[in-house]
Enzyme design. Structure first.
Site, PDB file in Angstrom:
ATOM      1  N   SER A 157       0.849  -1.156  -0.187  1.00 24.24           N
ATOM      2  CA  SER A 157       0.018  -0.099  -0.092  1.00 24.24           C
ATOM      3  C   SER A 157       0.923   1.348  -0.176  1.00 24.24           C
ATOM      4  CB  SER A 157      -0.989  -0.053   1.126  1.00 24.24           C
ATOM      5  OG  SER A 157      -2.041   0.948   1.034  1.00 24.24           O
ATOM      6  N   ASP A 256     -10.113  -3.712  -5.070  1.00 22.94           N
ATOM      7  CA  ASP A 256      -9.197  -2.473  -4.715  1.00 22.94           C
ATOM      8  C   ASP A 256      -9.231  -1.301  -5.652  1.00 22.94           C
ATOM      9  OD1 ASP A 256      -7.251  -1.118  -3.362  1.00 22.94           O
ATOM     10  OD2 ASP A 256      -5.588  -2.674  -3.757  1.00 22.94           O
ATOM     11  N   HIS A 286      -8.267  -4.513  -0.643  1.00 18.79           N
ATOM     12  CA  HIS A 286      -7.029  -4.121  -0.233  1.00 18.79           C
ATOM     13  C   HIS A 286      -6.725  -4.325   1.062  1.00 18.79           C
ATOM     14  CE1 HIS A 286      -3.972  -0.819  -0.535  1.00 18.79           C
ATOM     15  NE2 HIS A 286      -4.388  -0.735   0.728  1.00 18.79           N
TER      16      HIS A 286
END
Length: 316
Positions: A157, A256, A286
């Site tokens: 991320s 995501d 995610h």
């Protein structure tokens, strides 16, 4: 197996609103209360970025856990890890279980960097902390005696953003250069509004926990000024020249909002001459990488990571 209607309804309810910083940090810090923590074999070590102490945590793989670093010998492979959390939450301590599992599952030493967080420390401070840790490791000024050719940069991320940006910055400064990077659902863009060119922002940006609104809030807290948003070190997709980048594995999640930008970055790296693998985890959300090892999405990710690393070492 696709996400069913009932689960979608729950996800939609949990996806409401933006980022309230202090409650988000308090919720993230609950992960530090891990009952398994006494079984993690770690060593804490600090490096310096312009006088600031940057904590790092070292995780030993397999049977070597708990032994002094010297017993590992020179040249043991290393994963240099940058955690996620939108640049504003999480810590190396919160990622203990993730990094311990990573060390065990890959038979690599894992070095996790506890970079400073925004908004107290905005761009480029978190990136510079990561760069300082990488420089120390690659240049032999770290506790570990690591072979630079056997160091892989990895992040999830916002940590994927930092890993990608670090490799761009390393090429620019010429002080060291990673040969491999693993980007797990990385945040690489600077726009999550209705103007975003990526379908995944519009398709997955409201109902799947990480939302486009939350990403916009994260960027607002990370950026120090409007000019920061135009920097490729802030949003690597803005880089006009992606040549000279390390061999890359990009793992994305189907549901995501960041899915398409990660895959687009991989395609652009390919066009610039980099060897790239782009792998999408079907039905995943995610953040799945932080789930337990029993989750199929996590197992699939480690198969991909280990396949990538094995291929790298066989080609070396």
């Amino acid at each position: 197996m696709a996400i069913n209607r009932g689960v979608r309804a729950i996800l939609k309810a949990l996806s409401y609103g933006g980022i309230d910083l202090e409650p988000s940090r308090q919720f993230a810090n609950l992960k530090a209360l891990d009952p398994m923590k006494p079984f993690y074999h770690t060593i804490d070590y600090k490096i310096y970025n312009d006088g600031h102490e940057v904590p790092t945590r070292i995780y030993m793989p397999g049977e070597q856990g708990g032994k002094p670093c010297e017993s590992l010998g020179c040249g043991h492979p290393v994963l240099l890890f940058f955690h996620g959390g939108g640049w504003v939450t999480e810590s190396a301590e919160n990622y203990d279980r993730v990094c311990s599992r990573m060390a065990s599952s890959t038979n690599h030493i894992v070095v996790s960097v506890d970079y400073r967080l925004a908004p107290e420390n905005r761009f480029p401070v978190p990136l510079e902390d990561c760069y300082a840790a990488a420089k120390a490791l690659f240049q032999g000024k770290f506790l570990l005696n690591a072979d630079p050719d056997k160091i892989t940069v990895i992040g999830d991320s916002a940590g994927g953003n930092l890993a990608a940006a670090l490799c761009l910055l390393a090429r620019e400064r010429g002080e060291f250069m990673p040969k491999r990077q693993i980007l797990i659902y990385p945040a690489l863009s600077n726009d999550y509004s209705e103007n975003s060119p990526y379908p995944s922002v519009h398709e997955n940006g409201t109902d799947f926990l990480l939302t486009a609104r939350k990403m916009s809030d994260y960027l607002d807290m990370y950026a120090g000024c409007e000019e920061d948003r135009k920097s490729p070190y802030f949003a690597p997709l803005l880089a006009e020249d992606l040549s000279g980048q390390p061999r890359t594995l990009i793992i994305t999640a189907e549901y995501d909002p960041l899915r398409d930008e990660g895959e687009e970055y991989g395609r652009r790296l390919m066009e610039a001459g980099t060897s790239v693998q782009i792998c999408r985890i079907e039905d995943a959300l995610h953040g799945f990488f932080a789930l337990g090892i029993k989750f199929l999405h996590v197992q699939e990710s480690f198969k991909l990571i280990n396949g990538f690393l094995k291929e790298v070492w066989e080609d070396a």
